[in-house]
Scaffold this active site. Structure first.
Site, short mmCIF file in Angstrom:
data_model
loop_
_atom_site.label_atom_id
_atom_site.label_comp_id
_atom_site.label_asym_id
_atom_site.label_seq_id
_atom_site.Cartn_x
_atom_site.Cartn_y
_atom_site.Cartn_z
N LYS A 290 5.73 4.10 -6.45
CA LYS A 290 6.19 4.87 -5.51
C LYS A 290 6.02 6.37 -5.65
O LYS A 290 5.43 6.67 -6.89
CB LYS A 290 7.88 4.75 -5.49
CG LYS A 290 8.62 5.10 -6.93
CD LYS A 290 9.93 4.83 -6.67
CE LYS A 290 10.87 5.44 -7.77
NZ LYS A 290 10.09 5.01 -9.09
N ASP B 194 -10.68 14.24 -6.27
CA ASP B 194 -9.46 14.36 -6.83
C ASP B 194 -9.26 13.00 -7.99
O ASP B 194 -8.21 12.25 -7.92
CB ASP B 194 -8.24 14.28 -5.92
CG ASP B 194 -6.93 14.43 -6.54
OD1 ASP B 194 -5.97 14.04 -6.00
OD2 ASP B 194 -6.96 14.89 -7.54
N ASP C 1 -8.13 6.77 -4.55
CA ASP C 1 -7.47 8.04 -4.20
C ASP C 1 -7.69 8.38 -2.81
O ASP C 1 -8.99 8.55 -2.58
CB ASP C 1 -7.78 9.21 -5.35
CG ASP C 1 -9.11 9.64 -5.08
OD1 ASP C 1 -9.32 10.70 -4.68
OD2 ASP C 1 -10.09 8.78 -5.20
N THR D 284 -0.54 18.86 -12.67
CA THR D 284 -1.61 18.98 -13.51
C THR D 284 -2.61 19.53 -13.08
O THR D 284 -3.20 19.33 -12.01
CB THR D 284 -1.69 17.59 -14.28
OG1 THR D 284 -2.70 17.92 -15.23
CG2 THR D 284 -2.20 16.58 -13.22
CL1 LIG Z 1 -3.67 0.95 -3.98
C1 LIG Z 1 -3.54 -0.40 -5.11
C2 LIG Z 1 -4.19 -1.51 -5.36
N1 LIG Z 1 -3.80 -2.34 -5.99
C3 LIG Z 1 -3.05 -1.45 -6.66
C4 LIG Z 1 -2.31 -1.84 -8.11
N2 LIG Z 1 -2.38 -2.79 -8.55
C5 LIG Z 1 -1.69 -3.49 -9.64
C6 LIG Z 1 -1.89 -4.50 -10.08
C7 LIG Z 1 -1.44 -5.14 -11.41
C8 LIG Z 1 -0.34 -4.52 -12.00
N3 LIG Z 1 0.13 -5.07 -13.16
C9 LIG Z 1 -0.52 -6.08 -13.69
C10 LIG Z 1 0.23 -6.73 -14.55
O1 LIG Z 1 1.01 -5.80 -15.63
C11 LIG Z 1 1.71 -4.93 -15.00
C12 LIG Z 1 1.15 -4.15 -13.97
C13 LIG Z 1 0.03 -3.22 -11.57
C14 LIG Z 1 -0.58 -2.48 -10.41
N4 LIG Z 1 -1.29 -0.66 -8.53
C15 LIG Z 1 -1.10 0.25 -7.75
C16 LIG Z 1 -0.02 1.31 -8.24
C17 LIG Z 1 0.33 1.19 -9.46
C18 LIG Z 1 1.12 1.78 -9.92
C19 LIG Z 1 1.61 2.94 -9.15
N5 LIG Z 1 1.00 3.23 -7.90
C20 LIG Z 1 0.34 2.32 -7.51
C21 LIG Z 1 -1.89 0.40 -6.54
N6 LIG Z 1 -2.78 -0.35 -6.09
#
Ligand SMILES: Clc1cnc2c(Nc3ccc(N4CCOCC4)cc3)nc(-c3cccnc3)cn12
Length: 273
Positions: A21, A136, A154, A171
């Site tokens: 988020k 970025d 991004d 940052t």
């Molecule tokens: Cl845009 C977009 C496309 N795919 C993702 C994605 N994919 C994704 C897949 C897998 C796991 N997990 C795999 C098992 O262990 C725990 C994490 C996390 C994120 N995360 C984020 C994201 C993640 C964190 C914060 N803000 C956005 C954005 N994304």
């Protein structure tokens, strides 16, 4: 795919768990009902956009992102909106955040770091060809696909994930001197950022990290670059970092020359670039 011409609505998707988020909204994993295709759905609240007068930037970023088709740039398949929200239909990166991997492992091997830098260099060469600069790039905006291939994710709406994270908006770590001084910047800012990322991949923290923004600012302007004695890093890697973290943007190693640098040639995995 057919997503380009159809107009979508939230009813076309089964929305899953939140992935992260941020200030403008959240990212969810979602499945398109007919094709069962997994996507990431980024939800942005219109009142946030209006409040911060960011509709113009959002439109520009979305137009750019839709036009970029590259294996290392996360796809934006399309978008739709309802009364209060804008939804971006994004490629789902199954491997999650590169930042999470860096935090877990502390620092990357020279092979993994070189592979990521080579991927980023190819992606940036493509973006520059399409007259897109300053993507970025920071670890928070880098994701991994199911094979561990890097994806630049991004378009200015980076989101903070649920796990602990430094304050992203604050940052300065990744900004080139000309950016920090708010002077006109050109493509070479991305070359500087590659140097910062290469250092961070190998040492686990960015080269000009400091307690306060003012100190980071000073260290960037001085190019106050020092290589710790641990972890052990090859002379070739340090050579590439030194050729990129150059204050005069015209003197930074070009993207082409990065791909020919011995450290990249010797360490990057050609199957993952
Ligand atoms: Cl845009 C977009 C496309 N795919 C993702 C994605 N994919 C994704 C897949 C897998 C796991 N997990 C795999 C098992 O262990 C725990 C994490 C996390 C994120 N995360 C984020 C994201 C993640 C964190 C914060 N803000 C956005 C954005 N994304």
């Amino acid at each position: 795919p057919e997503s380009v011409k159809r107009d979508w609505s939230i009813n076309d998707f089964e929305v899953g768990r939140p992935l992260g988020k941020g200030k403008f909204g959240r990212v969810y994993v979602a499945r398109e009902t007919k094709t069962k295709y997994i996507v990431a759905l980024k939800v942005i609240f219109k009142e946030q956009i209006e409040k911060y007068k960011l509709l113009h930037q959002l439109k520009r970023e979305m137009t750019i992102q839709t036009s970029l088709h590259h294996p290392h740039v996360l796809r934006l398949y399309g978008w739709f909106h309802d009364a209060e929200r804008i939804f971006l239909i994004l490629e789902y990166a199954h491997g999650g955040e590169l930042y999470g991997e860096l935090q877990r492992s502390g620092h990357f091997s020279e092979q993994k770091a070189a592979t990521y830098i080579a991927s980023l260099t190819h992606a940036l060469a493509y973006c520059h060809e399409k007259h897109v600069i300053h993507r970025d790039i920071k670890p928070e905006n880098l994701l991994l696909d199911h094979e561990g291939r890097l994806k630049i994710a991004d378009f200015g709406w980076s989101v903070q994930s649920t796990n602990k994270r430094r304050t992203m908006c604050g940052t300065l770590d990744y900004l080139a001197p000309e950016m920090v001084e708010n002077r006109p910047h050109d493509y070479a800012v991305d070359n500087w950022t590659l140097g910062v990322l290469c250092y961070e991949f190998l040492y686990g923290s960015p080269p000009f990290e400091a307690d306060g923004q003012a100190d980071t600012f000073r260290r960037i302007m001085k190019v106050d670059l020092a290589f710790p004695s641990t972890p052990q890093v090859s002379a070739e890697a340090k050579d590439l970092i030194t050729l990129l973290l150059v204050k005069d943007s015209a003197k930074r190693l070009s993207l082409e020359k990065i791909l020919e640098h011995p450290w990249i040639v010797l360490n990057a995995d050609p199957n993952l670039i």
